[in-house]
Design a protein around this motif. Structure first.
Motif, mmCIF file in Angstrom:
data_model
loop_
_atom_site.group_PDB
_atom_site.id
_atom_site.type_symbol
_atom_site.label_atom_id
_atom_site.label_comp_id
_atom_site.label_asym_id
_atom_site.label_seq_id
_atom_site.Cartn_x
_atom_site.Cartn_y
_atom_site.Cartn_z
ATOM 1 N N LEU A 3 42.879 18.665 85.967
ATOM 2 C CA LEU A 3 43.950 19.407 85.321
ATOM 3 C C LEU A 3 44.345 18.675 84.051
ATOM 4 C CD1 LEU A 3 46.202 20.207 88.409
ATOM 5 C CD2 LEU A 3 44.690 21.789 87.208
ATOM 6 N N THR A 4 44.546 19.428 82.987
ATOM 7 C CA THR A 4 44.987 18.829 81.726
ATOM 8 C C THR A 4 46.499 18.665 81.749
ATOM 9 O OG1 THR A 4 45.348 20.962 80.640
ATOM 10 C CG2 THR A 4 43.108 20.027 80.509
ATOM 11 N N GLY A 5 47.018 17.961 80.778
ATOM 12 C CA GLY A 5 48.463 17.817 80.646
ATOM 13 C C GLY A 5 49.126 19.176 80.462
ATOM 14 N N THR A 6 48.490 20.042 79.679
ATOM 15 C CA THR A 6 49.011 21.396 79.484
ATOM 16 C C THR A 6 49.047 22.141 80.810
ATOM 17 O OG1 THR A 6 48.113 21.433 77.237
ATOM 18 C CG2 THR A 6 48.666 23.555 78.215
ATOM 19 N N ASP A 7 47.976 22.005 81.594
ATOM 20 C CA ASP A 7 47.913 22.670 82.906
ATOM 21 C C ASP A 7 49.080 22.231 83.784
ATOM 22 O OD1 ASP A 7 45.456 23.852 82.231
ATOM 23 O OD2 ASP A 7 44.265 22.369 83.331
ATOM 24 N N ILE A 8 49.272 20.923 83.900
ATOM 25 C CA ILE A 8 50.268 20.416 84.839
ATOM 26 C C ILE A 8 51.679 20.779 84.393
ATOM 27 C CG2 ILE A 8 50.567 18.052 83.960
ATOM 28 C CD1 ILE A 8 50.235 19.048 87.638
ATOM 29 N N HIS A 9 51.917 20.823 83.094
ATOM 30 C CA HIS A 9 53.250 21.199 82.640
ATOM 31 C C HIS A 9 53.487 22.707 82.785
ATOM 32 C CE1 HIS A 9 53.229 17.067 81.029
ATOM 33 N NE2 HIS A 9 54.423 17.139 81.586
ATOM 34 N N LYS A 39 45.748 30.550 79.677
ATOM 35 C CA LYS A 39 45.879 29.392 80.573
ATOM 36 C C LYS A 39 46.043 29.841 82.018
ATOM 37 C CE LYS A 39 45.474 25.277 79.132
ATOM 38 N NZ LYS A 39 44.321 24.569 79.679
ATOM 39 N N LEU A 40 46.812 30.906 82.232
ATOM 40 C CA LEU A 40 47.013 31.397 83.592
ATOM 41 C C LEU A 40 45.704 31.873 84.206
ATOM 42 C CD1 LEU A 40 50.415 33.296 83.289
ATOM 43 C CD2 LEU A 40 49.989 31.055 84.321
ATOM 44 N N LYS A 41 44.849 32.498 83.407
ATOM 45 C CA LYS A 41 43.530 32.926 83.915
ATOM 46 C C LYS A 41 42.736 31.720 84.393
ATOM 47 C CE LYS A 41 43.056 37.111 81.181
ATOM 48 N NZ LYS A 41 42.418 37.743 80.028
ATOM 49 N N GLN A 42 42.775 30.635 83.626
ATOM 50 C CA GLN A 42 42.059 29.411 84.014
ATOM 51 C C GLN A 42 42.634 28.840 85.312
ATOM 52 O OE1 GLN A 42 42.431 26.832 80.621
ATOM 53 N NE2 GLN A 42 41.136 28.113 79.321
ATOM 54 N N LEU A 43 43.959 28.804 85.406
ATOM 55 C CA LEU A 43 44.589 28.263 86.613
ATOM 56 C C LEU A 43 44.340 29.163 87.822
ATOM 57 C CD1 LEU A 43 47.997 26.950 85.184
ATOM 58 C CD2 LEU A 43 45.997 25.607 85.869
ATOM 59 N N GLU A 44 44.247 30.450 87.580
ATOM 60 C CA GLU A 44 43.957 31.382 88.673
ATOM 61 C C GLU A 44 42.530 31.162 89.183
ATOM 62 O OE1 GLU A 44 45.111 35.990 89.635
ATOM 63 O OE2 GLU A 44 44.444 35.535 87.596
ATOM 64 N N LYS A 45 41.589 30.932 88.265
ATOM 65 C CA LYS A 45 40.199 30.650 88.668
ATOM 66 C C LYS A 45 40.096 29.359 89.473
ATOM 67 C CE LYS A 45 37.738 33.039 84.980
ATOM 68 N NZ LYS A 45 36.928 32.897 83.759
ATOM 69 N N LYS A 46 40.961 28.408 89.173
ATOM 70 C CA LYS A 46 40.965 27.131 89.892
ATOM 71 C C LYS A 46 41.717 27.229 91.212
ATOM 72 C CE LYS A 46 40.693 24.206 85.771
ATOM 73 N NZ LYS A 46 41.364 23.173 84.961
ATOM 74 N N GLY A 47 42.333 28.376 91.473
ATOM 75 C CA GLY A 47 43.070 28.564 92.720
ATOM 76 C C GLY A 47 44.444 27.928 92.719
#
Length: 121
Positions: A3-9, A39-47
């Motif tokens: 997870l990137t810093g952007t992801d976690i925030h 970004k949400l699409k990426q996080l959704e793909k990662k579950g």
């Protein structure tokens, strides 16, 4: 999974604002709705997150954390509590003169950086 810093925030924003919509998350993050959607699409793909239709407004998607997302959210919260708590304990031991010096330095640094950023634009 990385997870990137952007992801976690972004995960933190979602965790702090349960069942927020994409537009609301974008406003909270201070970025465009398109940027958040990507970004949400990426996080959704990662579950990490799940989207669901808002039963009160079918054109709106509600965003929530999955169990994986909650693990990341609480791990990040714990990290902040540990790091921030340690810093606060240290900062509270400083004399008034030292805290004033630190605050003066940070104020000057902030003005310097703001000036540099203005030049770049």
């Amino acid at each position: 999974m990385k997870l990137t810093g952007t992801d976690i925030h972004l995960i933190e924003l979602i965790g702090d604002n349960t069942n927020a919509g994409v537009t609301g998350i974008a406003k909270l993050a201070g970025v465009t709705k398109g940027a958040v959607s990507q970004k949400l699409k990426q996080l959704e793909k990662k579950g990490i997150i799940a989207k669901a239709e808002d039963p009160e407004n079918l054109s709106r998607s509600l965003v929530s954390l999955t169990s994986k997302g909650k693990v990341a959210y609480f791990a990040h919260k714990h990290w902040h509590e540990t790091m921030d708590g340690g810093f606060n304990r240290y900062y509270n031991t400083l004399t008034k003169e030292k805290t004033e010096t630190i605050e003066e330095f940070l104020g000057k640094l902030e003005k310097l950086l703001a000036g540099l950023l203005a030049v770049e634009k």
